[in-house]
Design a protein around this motif. Structure first.
Motif, short mmCIF file in Angstrom:
data_model
loop_
_atom_site.label_atom_id
_atom_site.label_comp_id
_atom_site.label_asym_id
_atom_site.label_seq_id
_atom_site.Cartn_x
_atom_site.Cartn_y
_atom_site.Cartn_z
N LEU A 135 49.17 -0.14 -52.89
CA LEU A 135 49.15 -0.06 -51.25
C LEU A 135 48.84 0.10 -50.68
O LEU A 135 47.18 -0.65 -51.12
CB LEU A 135 48.63 2.13 -51.23
N ILE A 136 48.80 -1.10 -49.96
CA ILE A 136 48.12 -1.74 -48.90
C ILE A 136 47.41 0.00 -47.29
O ILE A 136 48.81 0.12 -46.48
CB ILE A 136 48.66 -3.04 -48.34
N CYS A 137 46.86 0.35 -47.63
CA CYS A 137 46.53 1.47 -46.65
C CYS A 137 45.90 1.03 -45.21
O CYS A 137 44.71 0.79 -45.39
CB CYS A 137 45.51 2.58 -47.26
N SER A 138 46.51 1.10 -44.41
CA SER A 138 45.88 0.97 -42.90
C SER A 138 45.04 1.96 -42.60
O SER A 138 44.95 1.94 -41.72
CB SER A 138 47.62 0.46 -41.85
N LEU A 175 36.35 4.95 -50.22
CA LEU A 175 36.68 5.25 -49.52
C LEU A 175 37.14 5.41 -48.19
O LEU A 175 37.29 4.88 -46.96
CB LEU A 175 37.83 5.34 -50.37
N GLN A 176 36.20 6.49 -47.41
CA GLN A 176 36.05 6.79 -46.54
C GLN A 176 34.93 5.78 -45.25
O GLN A 176 35.00 5.95 -44.96
CB GLN A 176 34.99 8.27 -46.46
N ALA A 177 34.35 5.06 -45.95
CA ALA A 177 33.08 3.91 -45.79
C ALA A 177 34.12 2.74 -45.76
O ALA A 177 32.73 1.37 -45.55
CB ALA A 177 31.38 3.33 -46.65
N ALA A 180 44.99 5.69 -47.21
CA ALA A 180 44.27 5.66 -48.11
C ALA A 180 43.29 6.73 -49.14
O ALA A 180 44.02 7.14 -51.47
CB ALA A 180 43.34 4.72 -48.36
N ILE A 181 42.80 8.19 -48.83
CA ILE A 181 42.67 8.87 -49.78
C ILE A 181 44.01 9.57 -49.80
O ILE A 181 43.30 9.92 -51.55
CB ILE A 181 41.90 9.81 -48.31
N GLN A 182 44.93 9.76 -49.78
CA GLN A 182 46.59 10.27 -49.85
C GLN A 182 46.57 9.84 -51.12
O GLN A 182 47.02 10.09 -52.17
CB GLN A 182 47.53 10.83 -49.62
N GLY A 183 47.30 8.36 -51.28
CA GLY A 183 47.39 7.62 -52.25
C GLY A 183 46.83 7.66 -53.74
O GLY A 183 46.92 7.71 -54.79
N PHE A 184 45.23 7.95 -53.12
CA PHE A 184 43.90 8.03 -54.23
C PHE A 184 43.93 8.89 -54.93
O PHE A 184 44.12 9.06 -56.44
CB PHE A 184 43.02 7.68 -53.71
N GLU A 185 44.73 9.93 -54.60
CA GLU A 185 44.38 11.00 -54.83
C GLU A 185 45.85 11.46 -55.86
O GLU A 185 45.69 12.24 -56.62
CB GLU A 185 44.21 12.62 -53.67
#
Ligand code: AMP
Ligand code: GLY
Length: 425
Positions: A160-163, A139-141, A168-173
């Motif tokens: 989730l569409i993460c900007s 995700l970070q890359a 994104a990391i929070q949604g993934f967690e």
């Protein structure tokens, strides 16, 4: 033919409306139905996942064909359940078994299917608890925005569409570690974001042959100008003006035909609808999702435009004879405008009396989505309440006609988008 239709939304009202126009339909039963389907068939008081009640009804009412409206019973194995019953050997079922329904029920299954059969789609990776750390690094890359999809059914809320990377990391967690979407989110698909225009394409297949129904464009956001929260759909238009013969050919040869071939190669029998959600990127079609059912409110524009007998089509699908069928379509444009209860898609109230329905011209196409009969009144029983469909020679004509009818229907807190079809003339 004696038909049992399962569901209670606008999609099922539009199906019931179309089914009862067929001379092949001798009796229609609807479970559980809504206030709009009441005059179209006999209501039965059980839900779409009450498999026992469905089986008993099919036996007692000598049902010839079951038409499954929503995805949930299919994903949960209704078809396999009914197929086990010796008394229902000749029952036709419109809707796939569990494997076919997994095209909608599991995003990871659908992505692997698309990739295996070389069908254009956004690139992706899937992650679970086991490769969680790897997921974080990935995700970070990842370029922004990032699309996260909970693997299973999540009532339309699992994407989730993460900007930002942080989002994104929070949604993934939340999906994997905190199980925000329950079982559905324990596996996550991380997908490349596609910038384009969405359209919906509807296929009816018998597993070998297929017919294409008219395409549609759905308006998912609550607010005008496509702003605000996602909903089940606030309106739809069909046809979609920019879909020309060249794009149709790409859709058919690159996506629809390989999908049907893919099902056959994978040994997945499929009798029913496949609703393919597309992102058209610079004229090229990419699949963003499969659904194992028709769309709602798309069915409310597709059924009115379909001039072919629906029951004949469904019977041909069940008999494996769709090759003999052709589709005739009304060339006019249909637009449907959905009225919702104030607050939807967040918290909203139910039980408001709906007024004005009995004063509409007979030709009005009002499809009930969330209504209930209470004594002499029809009351709201859901977030999305009524879809009004009208025809015109252009999108703007059809949309204006639908708004005129919407304006003569009232209930407390009623809201609808006045701009459905806004980007088209
Ligand atoms: P789905 O639940 O798969 O229909 O996704 C919900 C919505 O998210 C879709 O209707 C699209 O608007 C959006 N979406 C899904 N996947 C992508 C993607 N790869 N790129 C851009 N938007 C997407
Ligand atoms: N309107 C979108 C859907 O039915 O999934």
């Amino acid at each position: 033919m004696r038909i049992l239709l399962l569901g209670s939304g606008g999609r099922e009202h539009a199906f019931a409306w179309k089914i009862t126009q067929s001379p092949l339909c001798k009796a229609l039963f609807i479970a559980p139905g809504n206030a709009g389907t009441k005059g179209l068939g006999q209501h039965l008081p059980f839900g779409v996942t009450d498999f026992d009640a469905i089986r008993t009804c099919c036996i007692e009412q000598a049902i010839d064909m079951v038409v499954v409206g929503p995805e949930e019973p299919l994903v949960k194995g209704l078809v396999e359940y009914l197929r086990e019953e010796p008394l229902l050997k000749s029952l036709s079922i419109i809707g796939p078994g569990q494997q076919g329904a997994a095209l909608e029920g599991s995003k990871a299954f659908a992505k692997a299917f698309l990739q295996r059969h070389g069908i254009p789609t956004a690139s992706y990776r899937e992650f679970t608890k086991e490769n969680y750390q790897e997921g974080l690094t990935y995700l970070q890359a990842h370029p922004l925005p990032i699309v996260l999809k909970a693997d299973g059914l999540a009532a339309g809320k699992g994407v989730l569409i993460c900007s930002t990377h942080q989002e994104a990391i929070q949604g993934f967690e939340e999906m994997i570690q905190s199980a925000k979407f329950g079982e559905a989110g324990k596996k996550v698909v991380v997908e490349e974001f596609l910038q384009g225009i969405e359209i919906s394409v509807f296929v009816l297949t018998d597993g070998k042959n297929y017919v294409l129904l008219p395409e549609a464009k759905d308006y998912k956001r609550i607010g005008e100008g496509d702003t605000g929260l996602n909903t089940g759909g606030m309106g739809a238009v069909s046809p979609v003006p920019f879909v020309d013969a060249v794009l149709w050919e790409k859709i058919k040869t690159r996506v629809v035909a390989p999908t049907i071939q893919g099902l056959q190669q994978d040994g997945i029998p499929y009798c029913g609808f496949i609703f393919i959600g597309f992102m058209i990127v610079k004229g090229e079609p990419f699949v963003i999702e499969y659904n194992c059912r028709m769309g709602d409110p798309e069915t409310e524009v597709v059924m009115p435009r379909l001039q072919t007998d629906l029951v004949e089509l469904l019977a041909a699908a069940a008999a494996g004879e769709l090759k003999t069928q052709t589709i005739k379509t009304d060339p006019r444009t249909a637009c449907t405008v959905v009225a919702v209860s104030g607050g939807y898609p967040e918290e909203y109230r139910k039980g408001f009396v709906i007024q004005g329905l009995d004063q509409l011209p007979d030709s009005s196409l009002v499809f009930h989505m969330g209504t209930q009969q209470k004594g002499d009144d029809i009351i709201t029983s859901g977030g999305r309440v009524l879809a009004v469909t009208a025809f015109g020679n252009t999108v703007s004509e059809a949309a204006a006609a639908a708004r005129t009818i919407q304006d003569s229907i009232q209930f407390e807190g009623k809201y609808y988008r006045r701009d459905i079809g806004f980007e088209f003339k």
